[in-house]
Motif scaffolding. Sequence first.
Motif, PDB file in Angstrom:
ATOM      1  N   UNK A  59       0.990  -1.374   0.230  1.00  0.00           N
ATOM      2  CA  UNK A  59      -0.248  -0.148   0.508  1.00  0.00           C
ATOM      3  C   UNK A  59       0.589   0.996  -0.441  1.00  0.00           C
ATOM      4  N   UNK A  60       0.459   2.323  -0.388  1.00  0.00           N
ATOM      5  CA  UNK A  60      -1.183   2.775  -0.855  1.00  0.00           C
ATOM      6  C   UNK A  60      -1.700   2.359  -2.246  1.00  0.00           C
ATOM      7  N   UNK A  61      -2.478   2.014  -2.710  1.00  0.00           N
ATOM      8  CA  UNK A  61      -2.283   1.361  -4.309  1.00  0.00           C
ATOM      9  C   UNK A  61      -3.707   2.267  -4.302  1.00  0.00           C
ATOM     10  N   UNK A  62      -3.973   2.583  -5.878  1.00  0.00           N
ATOM     11  CA  UNK A  62      -4.788   3.240  -6.442  1.00  0.00           C
ATOM     12  C   UNK A  62      -6.518   2.655  -5.932  1.00  0.00           C
ATOM     13  N   UNK A  63      -7.176   3.189  -5.724  1.00  0.00           N
ATOM     14  CA  UNK A  63      -8.600   2.745  -5.841  1.00  0.00           C
ATOM     15  C   UNK A  63      -9.150   2.443  -6.661  1.00  0.00           C
ATOM     16  N   UNK A  64      -8.867   2.322  -7.991  1.00  0.00           N
ATOM     17  CA  UNK A  64      -9.185   1.641  -8.633  1.00  0.00           C
ATOM     18  C   UNK A  64      -8.832   0.045  -9.469  1.00  0.00           C
TER      19      UNK A  64
END
Length: 323
Positions: free
Chosen positions: A145-150
Amino acid sequence: MDLDMAQVRAFVRAAEELHFGRAAGTLGLSQQALSKRIARLESLLGTALFQRGGGAVGLTEAGRRFLGPARQALASAESAIAAAVGPDRPLRLDVWGHLYAPMRTLAHVAEQAGELTPGHGRDLPSVTAALLRGDTDAAFGRVHPPLHAGLTHRLVRLEPVDAVLGADHPLASEPALRPDQLGGSVLWAPGALDRLDFLHRFAHRFGIPTTATTLNLGLAHFLAEVVEDPRRFSLLPADVPLPDVPGLRSVPLVDPTPLYAWSLLWRTGSGHPGLKTLTTAFAAQAGRSRWLEYDPARDWLPEPPGNPTPDKPGRAGPPVTRL
């Protein structure tokens, strides 16, 4: 009025990030190129979509109205492409973390995973951008993380990590090592630590104050450099076949055993049928080979405590313990 999907995609990404620089990075563009695409779209529509000023970016009322239909337009365009190409298109699968040989794990499921077209990403950010652009369907490597919300993430394998060092290293003859015993050694890394999340977190967690980096010119060259200096060590998943480097030693790490987490990553909502086939094959192999065993009293994962659980958009956390 004909919409350019590249311009619409630039708008949607900037609207999601509310930061042109970050949005450009996820699309593999320069910030200038992204700004030009949005400016052309605004000119075509005859209205401003973003409020700009004071370093902040926000959507105008027109931008807020446009966002939902713009997302639908992108989804429809992707569906149209998929319909034209047909359901039998191979699943495009990028991999990264090449020094740790991700294809070893994929080889276990290749026969059950359907038709795959493998690609080679440079690192997690570049593969993330390819997924969000639709240039690839799925990706395999270490996710943090952090990963893109998509994006959606599924943990696939937890692999014990060994220390690799030269025969002249003071600890080379030990049958096993605790990670903190390496505090007086030099962690040798195949690139800048800010791009190598696992090694960075290992050094911080176990008090390795001295690190040094080199170019990643392949595993054999990298390990030959480790052997050159009796102070150096590095980390490799225990299952990686070692090249024939004279004087090289691989020593298991215990109390705790670091685990390298391999994961599958794809764009949320992707409808490629090969994804289900691949995830099913991974789950079956994980059950047969006990790939997801994790005991917090015995093992170490670098994800911070309280991280959300896997298999949800933008998440990457420890697995459920299975003993």
